[in-house]
Scaffold this active site. Sequence first.
Site, PDB file in Angstrom:
ATOM      1  CD  GLU A 125      -1.240  -0.467   3.674  1.00 51.92           C
ATOM      2  OE1 GLU A 125      -1.890   0.491   4.081  1.00 51.92           O
ATOM      3  OE2 GLU A 125      -1.323  -1.610   4.150  1.00 51.92           O
ATOM      4  CE  LYS A 127       7.303   5.006   5.313  1.00 53.77           C
ATOM      5  NZ  LYS A 127       7.306   6.438   5.647  1.00 53.77           N
ATOM      6  CG  ASP A 129       6.174  12.108   3.407  1.00 56.88           C
ATOM      7  OD1 ASP A 129       6.450  11.813   4.585  1.00 56.88           O
ATOM      8  OD2 ASP A 129       6.944  12.727   2.653  1.00 56.88           O
ATOM      9  CE1 TYR A 240      -5.862  10.654   1.572  1.00 57.54           C
ATOM     10  CE2 TYR A 240      -6.626   8.539   0.740  1.00 57.54           C
ATOM     11  CZ  TYR A 240      -6.484   9.893   0.591  1.00 57.54           C
ATOM     12  OH  TYR A 240      -6.978  10.504  -0.536  1.00 57.54           O
TER      13      TYR A 240
HETATM   14  P1  AMP Z   1       9.213   6.294   8.949  1.00 57.17           P
HETATM   15  O1  AMP Z   1       8.598   7.460   9.663  1.00 57.17           O
HETATM   16  O2  AMP Z   1       9.883   6.651   7.679  1.00 57.17           O
HETATM   17  O3  AMP Z   1      10.053   5.436   9.892  1.00 57.17           O
HETATM   18  O4  AMP Z   1       8.020   5.347   8.500  1.00 57.17           O
HETATM   19  C1  AMP Z   1       7.145   4.779   9.415  1.00 57.17           C
HETATM   20  C2  AMP Z   1       5.849   5.516   9.376  1.00 57.17           C
HETATM   21  O5  AMP Z   1       5.230   5.433   8.114  1.00 57.17           O
HETATM   22  C3  AMP Z   1       4.809   4.939  10.272  1.00 57.17           C
HETATM   23  O6  AMP Z   1       4.993   5.291  11.590  1.00 57.17           O
HETATM   24  C4  AMP Z   1       3.555   5.557   9.711  1.00 57.17           C
HETATM   25  O7  AMP Z   1       3.351   6.808  10.303  1.00 57.17           O
HETATM   26  C5  AMP Z   1       3.885   5.845   8.275  1.00 57.17           C
HETATM   27  N1  AMP Z   1       3.024   5.213   7.276  1.00 57.17           N
HETATM   28  C6  AMP Z   1       2.636   5.820   6.128  1.00 57.17           C
HETATM   29  N2  AMP Z   1       1.847   5.041   5.391  1.00 57.17           N
HETATM   30  C7  AMP Z   1       1.699   3.889   6.066  1.00 57.17           C
HETATM   31  C8  AMP Z   1       0.960   2.700   5.804  1.00 57.17           C
HETATM   32  N3  AMP Z   1       0.264   2.540   4.673  1.00 57.17           N
HETATM   33  N4  AMP Z   1       1.023   1.707   6.732  1.00 57.17           N
HETATM   34  C9  AMP Z   1       1.734   1.864   7.860  1.00 57.17           C
HETATM   35  N5  AMP Z   1       2.435   2.975   8.170  1.00 57.17           N
HETATM   36  C10 AMP Z   1       2.435   3.993   7.283  1.00 57.17           C
END
Ligand code: AMP
Length: 683
Positions: A125, A127, A129, A240
């Site tokens: 799915e 990601k 931002d 979302y």
């Molecule tokens: P990062 O902040 O780069 O470590 O990525 C982790 C974060 O991605 C998670 O804590 C979520 O806030 C976010 N995220 C965005 N889209 C998704 C998704 N489809 N499923 C799970 N987490 C997501």
Amino acid sequence: MPKQKEAAATKTVATAAAKKIESLREDIRRNDYRYYVLDDPKLSDASYDKLMNQLKALESEHPELVTADSPTQRVGGKPRAGFETYRHKVPMVSLDNAFSTEELQDFDRRVRELTGRERVDYVAEHKFDGLSMALIYENGLLARAVTRGDGTTGEDVTPNVKTIRSIPLRLDPAALKKAGLRGDLEVRGEAIMTRKAFELLNEQQEEVGGKRFANPRNAAAGAVRVLDPTITASRRLDFYAYYLLMDGRPALKRHSLNLEALNTIHFKSSFRDAKVCEGIAEVERYISGWEKKREKIAYEIDGIVIKVDEIGLQNELGFTSRAPRWAIAFKFAARQETTVVNDIIVNVGRTGVLTPTAILEPVQIGGVTVSRSTLHNMDEVARLGVEIGDTVLVERAGDVIPHVLKVVKRGANRHPFEMPAKCPDCGSAVHHVEGEVAYRCVNAVCPGRLKESLQHYAGRHAMNIDGLGEKIVEQLVDKKIVKDFADLYSLKLDKVANLERMAEKSAQNLLDEIAASKKSPLDRLIYALGIRMVGERTAQLIAEKFLSIEKLSEASLEDLNEVHEIGPKVAASVREFFDESSNLKMLKCLREAGINPKVERKAPKSNKLAGQTFVFTGGLANRTREEAGELVVAHGGKVISSVSKKTSYVVVGTDPGSKFDKAKELGVPILDEAGFEKLINSK
Ligand code: AMP
Ligand code: ZN
């Protein structure tokens, strides 16, 4: 009436009101879902406003019936002193990252080894931002919205999050039933800002002279975490959803089923674009497909999240200290790179402002070559401390022009940039008012300004002349074929076909596009003229008020000031534009070329309100304020925005503002809605 009977009668009225209130709320919720989640509204804005005003009026008559889940409660209350912290029942963990196919395959191998499966189903799915959030529903009602914070404890931002229209304040019982869920659940997802909302925000920031936001993520995160919920409301956030928990566990036994359930209970979720992939090879195809399409998505994504579909398997895999073993985030190529500033030049904008622009050693950022970046103004150059020869970190966020984030290494032979004394395009003097940020070219017909103005004029939100890009504009101006907007409409085919990058066919296309732009509505034309501080929204307001360019050009400062939402600075800027004789000449040529859009207004119904002025404050139940204003105008009256002794009437609806107090203070006649109706319907 005997006491008892009276009480009974009051009660009947109250139940009738309660019923009406609930049915209005239902209508509004249904429409909010259609509008903000499905993007497929069935009601006009005016009818929607009418419902909302009716509801507001009824609720103010029956304050005891106001509930926290009423759509009227989305406006955002008073600013708060600080946030309370909230401990998550289940920690909101981070995700491990993969930056390459190899890392992705390693992930798949680990999952298969640990579970003993030959092949595993994954859900891939977007990601999102933005800022991750938990929404806690109790008994179907949104009880609390909390940021991720450090993963264990977050901030309670409920009043802010309530202003996000795609988040249900109350879960629809029928939808819950359909999904087989109870009303006690936790929805996790991401608060984001779409590219469009982000563009609008920055445009508004520019209109009021505020600072630009670097990217939608920062703007969204800032909007959720402000103390004043009305600011959140004005930022048009979206939400979302991607996790659905009940009693701290995924509600249904596959992740894909949870996503589907989120969709069923009216959330915007990753369900629509998510895919169940049978094995990692299919995941890889999903990733490369979306990596190519990512610029076309309404919001920014910085990668793809891959999750094991079966919750049973997820439980077997468990968590490391910081992230689940059953999920991984595949990150798209970096949107930030370091490069060297080879030079700093100035670029003349359409208002004559000279913008320092960094000429960069070309660098690939997220698949696009970046070779220049705006430095905005001298204050920004000073803030960054950037000099020619320095190595800088550059970011590209979506469609937004790349910008310099910071200096990472000073150049050995660095030297500072200085604003030139003469305009690089025309050699005229550069003017700088002490205390102001901007430096300007004093020449009103500077070719540098003209190029920018033409590009703005042709822009998608202005006259929408596709094909009149930078390279063509440059040649048209340099060859002196086009000296103002009006010249576009007398372009000859052979002249255009002779330009570089042009041929007979493309030239004809361009001329057709230019001809088609003559039909643009008035608000677009006003916006296209590039009057300082007049953005799209202001242009719409002006168009609705003045109905034609002629009327607008004759409008006095007072007339302009009367337009709702238009302040003295904007009014002065509009007046200044129409006081300039070269502009009037150009407008005349446009008119002669057939560009003279008008907003149609119905003929007056009567003249009984002639000479009378009306001020509205508060919401009306039976019509929107705009509609009420139109009625006043239709009967020969005038609507103004501020109360003075000379005002004929102040019409007071629900939740009136300070104008009501002012009216009382000055002794201006006050009408309630019924009084207003009477006056309108009188002979
Ligand atoms: P990062 O902040 O780069 O470590 O990525 C982790 C974060 O991605 C998670 O804590 C979520 O806030 C976010 N995220 C965005 N889209 C998704 C998704 N489809 N499923 C799970 N987490 C997501
Ligand atoms: Zn110049």
